[in-house]
Design a protein around this motif. Structure first.
Motif, PDB file in Angstrom:
ATOM      1  N   SER A   1      -8.263  -7.536  -3.627  1.00  0.00           N
ATOM      2  CA  SER A   1      -7.033  -8.308  -3.623  1.00  0.00           C
ATOM      3  C   SER A   1      -5.903  -7.411  -4.087  1.00  0.00           C
ATOM      4  O   SER A   1      -5.978  -6.199  -4.033  1.00  0.00           O
ATOM      5  CB  SER A   1      -7.206  -9.551  -4.514  1.00  0.00           C
ATOM      6  OG  SER A   1      -6.087 -10.386  -4.465  1.00  0.00           O
ATOM      7  N   GLY A   2      -4.825  -8.000  -4.581  1.00  0.00           N
ATOM      8  CA  GLY A   2      -3.740  -7.150  -5.048  1.00  0.00           C
ATOM      9  C   GLY A   2      -2.447  -7.917  -5.231  1.00  0.00           C
ATOM     10  O   GLY A   2      -2.476  -9.103  -5.499  1.00  0.00           O
ATOM     11  N   GLY A   3      -1.374  -7.237  -4.886  1.00  0.00           N
ATOM     12  CA  GLY A   3      -1.082  -6.128  -4.013  1.00  0.00           C
ATOM     13  C   GLY A   3      -1.781  -6.218  -2.656  1.00  0.00           C
ATOM     14  O   GLY A   3      -2.519  -7.122  -2.375  1.00  0.00           O
ATOM     15  N   GLU A   4      -1.460  -5.241  -1.844  1.00  0.00           N
ATOM     16  CA  GLU A   4      -2.100  -5.134  -0.542  1.00  0.00           C
ATOM     17  C   GLU A   4      -3.175  -4.061  -0.614  1.00  0.00           C
ATOM     18  O   GLU A   4      -2.872  -2.867  -0.721  1.00  0.00           O
ATOM     19  CB  GLU A   4      -1.066  -4.770   0.532  1.00  0.00           C
ATOM     20  CG  GLU A   4      -1.660  -4.472   1.906  1.00  0.00           C
ATOM     21  CD  GLU A   4      -2.605  -5.561   2.389  1.00  0.00           C
ATOM     22  OE1 GLU A   4      -3.809  -5.276   2.547  1.00  0.00           O
ATOM     23  OE2 GLU A   4      -2.123  -6.712   2.612  1.00  0.00           O
ATOM     24  N   PRO A   5      -4.468  -4.445  -0.555  1.00  0.00           N
ATOM     25  CA  PRO A   5      -5.551  -3.469  -0.687  1.00  0.00           C
ATOM     26  C   PRO A   5      -5.498  -2.357   0.353  1.00  0.00           C
ATOM     27  O   PRO A   5      -5.887  -1.212   0.075  1.00  0.00           O
ATOM     28  CB  PRO A   5      -6.812  -4.326  -0.515  1.00  0.00           C
ATOM     29  CG  PRO A   5      -6.396  -5.708  -0.890  1.00  0.00           C
ATOM     30  CD  PRO A   5      -4.971  -5.816  -0.451  1.00  0.00           C
ATOM     31  N   GLN A   6      -5.025  -2.674   1.549  1.00  0.00           N
ATOM     32  CA  GLN A   6      -5.027  -1.672   2.609  1.00  0.00           C
ATOM     33  C   GLN A   6      -4.012  -0.551   2.387  1.00  0.00           C
ATOM     34  O   GLN A   6      -4.039   0.458   3.110  1.00  0.00           O
ATOM     35  CB  GLN A   6      -4.783  -2.328   3.964  1.00  0.00           C
ATOM     36  CG  GLN A   6      -5.970  -3.152   4.454  1.00  0.00           C
ATOM     37  CD  GLN A   6      -5.771  -3.603   5.883  1.00  0.00           C
ATOM     38  OE1 GLN A   6      -5.251  -4.680   6.131  1.00  0.00           O
ATOM     39  NE2 GLN A   6      -6.177  -2.768   6.822  1.00  0.00           N
ATOM     40  N   LEU A   7      -3.144  -0.699   1.392  1.00  0.00           N
ATOM     41  CA  LEU A   7      -2.234   0.387   1.044  1.00  0.00           C
ATOM     42  C   LEU A   7      -2.920   1.460   0.191  1.00  0.00           C
ATOM     43  O   LEU A   7      -2.336   2.513  -0.048  1.00  0.00           O
ATOM     44  CB  LEU A   7      -1.022  -0.163   0.281  1.00  0.00           C
ATOM     45  CG  LEU A   7      -0.030  -0.999   1.096  1.00  0.00           C
ATOM     46  CD1 LEU A   7       1.056  -1.564   0.184  1.00  0.00           C
ATOM     47  CD2 LEU A   7       0.593  -0.175   2.220  1.00  0.00           C
ATOM     48  N   HIS A   8      -4.150   1.199  -0.247  1.00  0.00           N
ATOM     49  CA  HIS A   8      -4.879   2.174  -1.055  1.00  0.00           C
ATOM     50  C   HIS A   8      -5.062   3.472  -0.272  1.00  0.00           C
ATOM     51  O   HIS A   8      -5.380   3.460   0.924  1.00  0.00           O
ATOM     52  CB  HIS A   8      -6.246   1.599  -1.450  1.00  0.00           C
ATOM     53  CG  HIS A   8      -6.954   2.372  -2.501  1.00  0.00           C
ATOM     54  ND1 HIS A   8      -7.661   3.522  -2.238  1.00  0.00           N
ATOM     55  CD2 HIS A   8      -7.070   2.163  -3.839  1.00  0.00           C
ATOM     56  CE1 HIS A   8      -8.189   3.988  -3.362  1.00  0.00           C
ATOM     57  NE2 HIS A   8      -7.839   3.178  -4.352  1.00  0.00           N
ATOM     58  N   SER A   9      -4.860   4.581  -0.951  1.00  0.00           N
ATOM     59  CA  SER A   9      -4.896   5.883  -0.285  1.00  0.00           C
ATOM     60  C   SER A   9      -6.285   6.242   0.246  1.00  0.00           C
ATOM     61  O   SER A   9      -6.411   7.075   1.148  1.00  0.00           O
ATOM     62  CB  SER A   9      -4.414   6.982  -1.242  1.00  0.00           C
ATOM     63  OG  SER A   9      -5.237   7.033  -2.402  1.00  0.00           O
TER      64      SER A   9
END
Length: 344
Positions: free
Chosen positions: A73-81
């Motif tokens: 979850s987050g935030g947007e998890p897919q923004l993780h590097s």
């Protein structure tokens, strides 16, 4: 909490030692690519991530706690590097991975999501124009729809569910939200009330009453929501609780009650919940919470998660928490309750 159903999850009501913790909510990344009216996460400027090297030392603790399901979850998890590598690290341990996403990156990252995620939950705030207005991102609905379509082409049987946050801008569009969910091919849709009182979602000191009123409902809007809920129950009766709509009629009506309580027209009532005994939340800065809304109990950058979950502060918290009378629980919009067999 005096609930004998928790006896398999904790040693005793006296010690409150957690033996099994089936669910972990992990915020891999703290920022978001939406600008939603009901959330301030998008205002965060300093990027924080749970890196692979941050999580790896805690994997043994997680397995020792019997973690079976991690929700990103987050935030947007897919923004993780290193989103793909992080998800794969978790799945390699036999843990189910769910992605909770706004869906703006699903289309471009469909290959990775299909490969390393077990199921997806997308945020859907209404029919196209309403969704775009709530998200404050042009073509947000169209991008979400294309992302779902892309995943369906790669993994036709993958579970892709919707979650809608009910608030001022979309409270009269519940039935249209159901139709929109069907239109883009979701497997189900769930509704919950917007949280306007807690310190979650990058609101450490909460919102002022004026800010709350931009999201919460006034008396006329609560009346309109109640009419919409009843129309939804009538029109989609066979799909409430047992089908496409996740909530029962009772739970849908609780959304109305939540907003009436905010206006002082009804007493706030805590939902049935055992989240602090069967789950935990790890935020992108490493903070560990018993749920989204209660204060942190420790930080994984300071000590192992097992030591945090069963540390003195956590044990004292669980010993003293009485959900029906706790002010935070009474305003909760996102409860969790696992039956005995789910964590025995």
């Amino acid at each position: 909490m005096n609930d004998s159903a928790l006896s398999t999850a904790i040693d005793s009501s006296a010690t409150q030692q957690i033996r099994t913790l089936p669910i972990l909510v992990l915020f891999p990344h703290n920022r978001c690519n939406c600008r939603c009216v009901m959330c301030d996460i998008w205002k965060i400027r300093q990027v924080r991530e749970i890196r692979i090297e941050d999580l790896r030392p805690h994997l043994d603790s997680l397995l020792a706690l019997g973690i079976r399901w991690i929700v990103l979850s987050g935030g947007e998890p897919q923004l993780h590097s290193e989103f793909k590598a992080l998800s794969q690290l978790i799945r390699d341990r036999g843990v189910r991975v769910s992605l909770l996403t706004a869906g703006l990156l699903l289309e471009s990252e469909a290959d990775s999501v299909a490969e390393v995620v077990d199921d997806v939950i997308v945020s859907l705030d209404g029919p196209p124009s309403v969704h775009d207005r709530v998200r404050r991102v042009p073509q947000a609905f169209a991008r979400l729809a294309r992302g779902v379509e892309g995943l369906r082409k790669l993994r036709p049987q993958m579970a892709i569910r919707g979650r809608s946050t009910v608030q001022k801008d979309n409270c009269i569009y519940l039935r249209q939200t159901v139709q929109a969910a069907k239109q883009i091919g979701l497997d189900s849709i769930s509704f919950l009330a917007a949280d306007v009182t807690s310190g979650a979602f990058n609101r450490a000191h909460g919102w002022t009453p004026d800010r709350q009123n931009t999201v919460a409902l006034d008396r006329n809007e609560v009346g309109a929501l109640e009419a919409e809920v009843e129309a939804l129950i009538l029109e989609f009766g066979t799909e409430v609780a047992s089908g496409f709509i996740v909530e029962s009629a009772e739970k849908l009506r609780r959304i109305v009650l939540h907003f009436r309580a905010h206006l002082g027209e009804a007493a706030p009532v805590a939902p049935k919940c055992n989240a602090p005994w069967v789950s935990a939340v790890i935020e992108a800065d490493g903070a560990v919470r018993p749920c989204f809304f209660h204060p942190p109990l420790g930080n994984i950058r300071d000590k192992p998660i097992l030591d945090i979950i069963n540390g003195p502060e956590a044990i004292q918290f669980r010993q003293q928490l009485d959900i029906p009378t706790n002010a935070i629980c009474q305003r909760c919009v996102c409860s969790l309750h696992l039956p005995t067999q789910a964590h025995s």
